[in-house]
Design a protein around this motif. Structure first.
Motif, PDB file in Angstrom:
ATOM      1  N   UNK A 254       0.793  -1.230   0.000  1.00 16.56           N
ATOM      2  CA  UNK A 254       0.000   0.000   0.000  1.00 16.56           C
ATOM      3  C   UNK A 254       0.827   1.282   0.000  1.00 16.56           C
ATOM      4  N   UNK A 255       2.027   1.223   0.556  1.00 13.04           N
ATOM      5  CA  UNK A 255       2.835   2.437   0.687  1.00 13.04           C
ATOM      6  C   UNK A 255       3.956   2.440  -0.338  1.00 13.04           C
ATOM      7  N   UNK A 256       3.750   3.218  -1.406  1.00 13.12           N
ATOM      8  CA  UNK A 256       4.723   3.350  -2.489  1.00 13.12           C
ATOM      9  C   UNK A 256       5.008   1.992  -3.120  1.00 13.12           C
ATOM     10  N   UNK A 260       5.378   0.501  -9.219  1.00 12.07           N
ATOM     11  CA  UNK A 260       4.713   1.677  -9.792  1.00 12.07           C
ATOM     12  C   UNK A 260       4.893   2.945  -8.975  1.00 12.07           C
ATOM     13  N   UNK A 261       5.247   2.822  -7.682  1.00  6.04           N
ATOM     14  CA  UNK A 261       5.360   4.001  -6.827  1.00  6.04           C
ATOM     15  C   UNK A 261       4.037   4.558  -6.360  1.00  6.04           C
ATOM     16  N   UNK A 262       2.936   3.821  -6.547  1.00 10.89           N
ATOM     17  CA  UNK A 262       1.611   4.290  -6.170  1.00 10.89           C
ATOM     18  C   UNK A 262       1.439   4.273  -4.652  1.00 10.89           C
ATOM     19  N   UNK A 263       0.810   5.332  -4.114  1.00  9.77           N
ATOM     20  CA  UNK A 263       0.489   5.411  -2.700  1.00  9.77           C
ATOM     21  C   UNK A 263      -1.000   5.144  -2.517  1.00  9.77           C
ATOM     22  N   UNK A 264      -1.340   4.070  -1.812  1.00  7.31           N
ATOM     23  CA  UNK A 264      -2.742   3.719  -1.581  1.00  7.31           C
ATOM     24  C   UNK A 264      -3.394   4.748  -0.667  1.00  7.31           C
ATOM     25  N   UNK A 265      -4.585   5.194  -1.050  1.00  5.67           N
ATOM     26  CA  UNK A 265      -5.291   6.203  -0.277  1.00  5.67           C
ATOM     27  C   UNK A 265      -5.785   5.633   1.046  1.00  5.67           C
ATOM     28  N   UNK A 266      -6.092   6.539   1.991  1.00  4.07           N
ATOM     29  CA  UNK A 266      -6.635   6.108   3.274  1.00  4.07           C
ATOM     30  C   UNK A 266      -7.985   5.424   3.084  1.00  4.07           C
ATOM     31  N   UNK A 267      -8.807   5.953   2.182  1.00  2.00           N
ATOM     32  CA  UNK A 267     -10.118   5.347   1.939  1.00  2.00           C
ATOM     33  C   UNK A 267      -9.974   3.923   1.400  1.00  2.00           C
ATOM     34  N   UNK A 268      -9.008   3.704   0.516  1.00  2.00           N
ATOM     35  CA  UNK A 268      -8.808   2.376  -0.037  1.00  2.00           C
ATOM     36  C   UNK A 268      -8.298   1.407   1.052  1.00  2.00           C
ATOM     37  N   UNK A 293       8.586  11.014  -1.537  1.00  2.00           N
ATOM     38  CA  UNK A 293       9.084  12.066  -2.425  1.00  2.00           C
ATOM     39  C   UNK A 293       8.313  13.360  -2.192  1.00  2.00           C
ATOM     40  N   UNK A 294       7.765  13.498  -1.003  1.00  2.00           N
ATOM     41  CA  UNK A 294       7.043  14.714  -0.652  1.00  2.00           C
ATOM     42  C   UNK A 294       5.635  14.468  -0.170  1.00  2.00           C
ATOM     43  N   UNK A 295       5.046  13.321  -0.512  1.00  2.00           N
ATOM     44  CA  UNK A 295       3.690  12.996  -0.084  1.00  2.00           C
ATOM     45  C   UNK A 295       3.759  12.068   1.120  1.00  2.00           C
ATOM     46  N   UNK A 296       3.464  12.556   2.317  1.00  2.00           N
ATOM     47  CA  UNK A 296       3.545  11.666   3.483  1.00  2.00           C
ATOM     48  C   UNK A 296       2.461  10.606   3.411  1.00  2.00           C
ATOM     49  N   UNK A 297       2.796   9.355   3.707  1.00  2.00           N
ATOM     50  CA  UNK A 297       1.803   8.294   3.615  1.00  2.00           C
ATOM     51  C   UNK A 297       0.836   8.321   4.792  1.00  2.00           C
ATOM     52  N   UNK A 298      -0.364   7.793   4.607  1.00  2.00           N
ATOM     53  CA  UNK A 298      -1.267   7.606   5.742  1.00  2.00           C
ATOM     54  C   UNK A 298      -0.763   6.489   6.641  1.00  2.00           C
ATOM     55  N   UNK A 299      -1.403   6.246   7.778  1.00  2.00           N
ATOM     56  CA  UNK A 299      -0.997   5.130   8.633  1.00  2.00           C
ATOM     57  C   UNK A 299      -1.056   3.812   7.874  1.00  2.00           C
ATOM     58  N   UNK A 300      -0.372   2.772   8.377  1.00  2.00           N
ATOM     59  CA  UNK A 300      -0.414   1.474   7.710  1.00  2.00           C
ATOM     60  C   UNK A 300      -1.839   0.965   7.545  1.00  2.00           C
ATOM     61  N   UNK A 396       6.305   8.988  -9.642  1.00  2.00           N
ATOM     62  CA  UNK A 396       5.802   8.186  -8.523  1.00  2.00           C
ATOM     63  C   UNK A 396       5.517   9.044  -7.294  1.00  2.00           C
ATOM     64  N   UNK A 397       4.624   8.557  -6.439  1.00  2.00           N
ATOM     65  CA  UNK A 397       4.357   9.210  -5.157  1.00  2.00           C
ATOM     66  C   UNK A 397       5.511   9.010  -4.190  1.00  2.00           C
ATOM     67  N   UNK A 398       6.227   7.917  -4.363  1.00  2.00           N
ATOM     68  CA  UNK A 398       7.358   7.603  -3.493  1.00  2.00           C
ATOM     69  C   UNK A 398       8.067   6.372  -4.003  1.00  2.00           C
TER      70      UNK A 398
END
Length: 457
Positions: A254-256, A260-268, A293-300, A396-398
């Motif tokens: 879910x985290x980066x 793909x570097x995709x960051x899973x949203x909190x809703x997902x 890379x600048x976008x802090x991830x949500x909690x696990x 990428x988000x991260x």
């Protein structure tokens, strides 16, 4: 005995054969011979036709014919009209299977560094304070560590407490008895597989995924069910029916996400936690690639899971601090952590204590934001746009790599061409993964080699 190898599958077995010295046909024949002797190609198994292999490897048919002729002359290959070219050999010659020995990425990691620019590795430079912390460890902590028995199968208590505190601060209340220290994230994944997955069990995974991680599931004999990604992470429209089918485990990043570097949203994350609880599917979330890379991830993801859901969280310092520090961990409900700890004890009786002590020191220190990954990402993007303007990617988000779509070409075919130009590419059908953690000069040379390979395709 009846297996028919495709050219793409054979490419995975042969690895970086094209970088060896000598004529191409001799290199190919030598690589096929090694694969037979290692047991990766079994007696009676059928190889691709000369025409198919020439097209996939972007070589002349004459080169493939010459390689097959050498193998026939050596008694390694048998060709019959209507039956194709099959591997010859005696009974019992077959060794470990291709699934057990891993993909080409794993094979080259095991072989060690070579003359290639390898895109299978994403290691950056160690932090500047690593030497100072190591010296402080020797001066301040070593006497107490030497007085200790040095036997901590669950992990060094101070490190487990440090990691538990970090999870709590990140919004996932955690105690030390929920943490098991492992020798890197790969061992954490392997222990979870041993705990939950039996041979021929179904495991839900994201597609694309990282071959080095998926190999562990293949080696366990699991049947993988892929689900696609969208801008928010693993697609719920595909996850819901996959979970309803009752898999043994779901493995998600879910985290980066890598690659793909995709960051899973909190809703997902919340929705997946609901699905896991509804269908009783354990989820293994791999957050080892957590370089932002600048976008802090949500909690696990585990922080969003309702009561009744089972979520195990994997972490590591290998990508965030230094690749030589092989320290990872699993965070799980306490009863599952106890089971994992027993498996860890059977595996190696515990990870190296000094590495754990150093990791505890490094994790307990506040670390300023590292802007170097962004600078190297910008350098690589500029070099690729200048040399390969038709290539496309989403920033990428991260994480540590670009996931690049190749226009009008099978990426697995391009990977074979790139090998001959000194680059080890990690492809899927349409994309390649290009890390930006290499030094700037290497990134410039990398773009040039990729460009030469593209020009000669």
């Amino acid at each position: 005995m009846d297996r028919n190898w495709t050219a793409a599958e054979l490419a995975e077995i042969l690895g970086d054969w094209a970088t060896a010295p000598g004529p191409l046909y001799r290199r190919l024949a030598a690589a096929l011979t090694v694969a037979v002797e290692a047991g990766d190609l079994g007696t009676g198994e059928r190889l691709p036709s000369e025409r198919e292999l020439a097209q996939a490897f972007r070589l002349s048919r004459a080169t493939i014919v010459a390689a097959y002729d050498l193998l026939r002359d050596a008694g390694t290959l048998d060709t019959r009209r209507g039956s194709g070219s099959r591997v010859r050999g005696g009974p019992g010659k077959r060794g470990i299977s291709g699934a057990e020995s891993g993909t080409a990425v794993v094979r080259r990691l095991a072989a060690g560094p070579g003359p290639l620019i390898s895109l299978a590795r994403t290691a950056g430079e160690p932090p500047t304070d690593l030497a100072a912390e190591l010296a402080a460890l020797a001066a301040e902590d070593l006497p107490a560590l030497l007085a200790d028995a040095g036997h901590h199968p669950r992990g060094l208590p101070v490190l487990r407490e440090t990691i538990a505190d970090q999870y709590t601060a990140d919004g996932l209340p955690t105690t030390a008895d929920q943490i098991v220290i492992t020798t890197g994230a790969t061992q954490a994944i392997s222990l979870a597989i041993t705990c939950f997955v039996r041979r021929r069990a179904t495991v839900v995974v994201e597609s694309p995924g990282w071959p080095g991680c998926l190999d562990a599931f293949h080696a366990a004999g699991a049947r993988l069910v892929p689900v696609g990604l969208d801008a928010e992470g693993a697609a719920v429209a595909e996850l819901a029916p996959a979970f309803a089918a009752g898999p043994a485990l779901a493995y998600l990043m879910p985290t980066f996400h890598n690659p793909t570097g995709t960051l899973m949203s909190a809703a997902r994350r919340h929705r997946i936690g609901e699905l896991a609880a509804q269908h009783g599917v354990p989820v293994l979330e791999d957050n080892a690639y957590c370089t932002t890379l600048g976008t802090p991830p949500p909690p696990p993801l585990a922080a969003y899971a309702p009561r009744g859901a089972t979520v195990l969280s994997v972490g590591s310092v290998t990508k965030t601090i230094w690749s030589g520090l092989r320290v990872g961990w699993l965070r799980a409900p306490a009863p599952i952590a106890e089971r994992i700890a027993r498996l860890k004890t059977l595996a190696d009786l515990g990870s190296p204590v000094l590495d754990q002590a150093l990791t505890a020191r490094l994790l307990s220190r506040p670390r300023p934001p590292d802007t170097e990954p962004l600078r190297r990402l910008a350098h690589l993007e500029a070099a690729l746009r200048a040399r390969l303007p038709d290539w496309r990617w989403r920033r990428p988000d991260g994480g540590s790599a670009l996931w690049i779509e190749l226009p009008d070409m099978d990426a697995r075919v391009y990977a074979q061409v790139a090998l001959r130009h000194g680059v080890e590419v990690v492809p899927d059908a349409t994309h390649i993964r290009v890390p930006f953690t290499l030094p700037a000069a290497t990134l410039t040379e990398l773009a040039e080699r990729l460009g030469r390979a593209w020009d000669s395709r």
